[in-house]
Design an enzyme around this catalytic site. Structure first.
Site, PDB file in Angstrom:
ATOM      1  CB  SER A   1      -0.968   0.006   1.184  1.00  0.00           C
ATOM      2  OG  SER A   1      -0.285  -0.103   2.409  1.00  0.00           O
ATOM      3  CD  GLU A   2       0.553   4.266   1.705  1.00  0.00           C
ATOM      4  OE1 GLU A   2      -0.242   5.083   1.218  1.00  0.00           O
ATOM      5  OE2 GLU A   2       0.190   3.258   2.321  1.00  0.00           O
ATOM      6  CB  THR A   3       7.215   2.132  -1.659  1.00  0.00           C
ATOM      7  OG1 THR A   3       6.782   0.808  -1.987  1.00  0.00           O
ATOM      8  CG2 THR A   3       8.734   2.180  -1.656  1.00  0.00           C
TER       9      THR A   3
END
Length: 261
Positions: A44-46
């Site tokens: 969902s996030e980097t």
């Protein structure tokens, strides 16, 4: 080569909480490369964090684009820096696109200090009911859409129609209810507009939820559970005009990306 860690946030054990990738390039890659890495990671996030002027600058990318605020990837980044990069630190202040963001290590918890989102109550619509599968009791809009459901089991069992969720206002959709026993509130988060079906544990979402539930239950400290299949616990506090979110993290992997910048 770019060093990359993956840590699970808002949990004390791997395979729970919300996984985030943390990339530590020596200098900033171009935006297309950061977006390509985030898309390849499919988390969902980097997070990308670079040392600048004796401090750290932080940016977050979803598979669908850069985002203005992300709680779990901030917690994961602080966890990685404090434990594996700068172990003498117990507090980190990040420079982000909108200003500053601090994280303090308090025993096993990492406490973040965020601005809350300003919420406006909106009409409950048939489109919301059709997208969620349950009719909300209330609906609120900030950056994201927040729909309050009647019961905890509705939040847990909901199977939203993600194509219909895309048509709703707000960047993300949070469905939430009062907790039945252990927690003050439970929630789930859906982000199909960012190419993320369900965000396992959403920190920035609780910058919407904490002010709302603090007022409803009549207290400043809120224990929150994100009822995704992975699950996650957030220890929250409405402190003046700020929202404090705290949780644990667990390291899943560390390695290098075979990419030159």
């Amino acid at each position: 080569m770019i060093k990359q860690f993956i840590a699970d946030a808002f949990t004390d054990k791997v395979f729970h909480g919300n996984p985030a990738a943390i990339c530590l390039p020596e200098r900033w890659p171009d935006e297309k490369l950061m977006q390509d890495i985030a898309s390849e990671n499919r988390l969902s996030e980097t997070a990308f964090v670079v040392k600048e002027n004796n401090g750290w600058k932080l940016r977050w990318f979803t598979p669908g684009g850069e985002i203005d605020l992300c709680g779990h990837a901030t917690l994961a980044t602080a966890f990685v820096l404090i434990n594996f990069v700068e172990p003498d630190l117990s507090e980190i202040e990040f420079s982000i696109l909108s200003g500053k963001l601090s994280v303090k290590k308090k025993n096993e918890l990492y406490e973040m200090d965020f601005p809350p989102y300003e919420l406006k109550r909106v009409e409950v619509t048939e489109a919301m009911e059709n997208a969620i599968g349950f009719k909300p009791l209330e609906a609120w809009i900030g950056r994201d859409l927040v729909c309050i459901l009647e019961r905890e089991d509705q939040v847990i069992n909901a199977q939203p129609d993600l194509e219909k969720v895309k048509a709703l206002d707000g960047l993300l959709l949070h469905i939430t209810s009062k907790g039945k026993e252990k927690y003050d509130c439970v929630s789930r988060t859906f982000a199909p507009k960012l190419a993320v079906d369900e965000d396992p544990v959403c920190g920035s979402g609780h910058c919407h939820l904490v002010p709302l539930w603090s007022k409803k239950v009549g207290k400043k400290e809120i224990s929150a559970y994100q009822a995704s299949s992975r699950g996650g616990v957030l220890y929250c506090e409405l402190s003046g005009s700020r929202v404090k979110l705290a949780g644990q993290a667990a390291l899943y992997s560390r390695g290098e990306l075979c990419i030159e910048i």
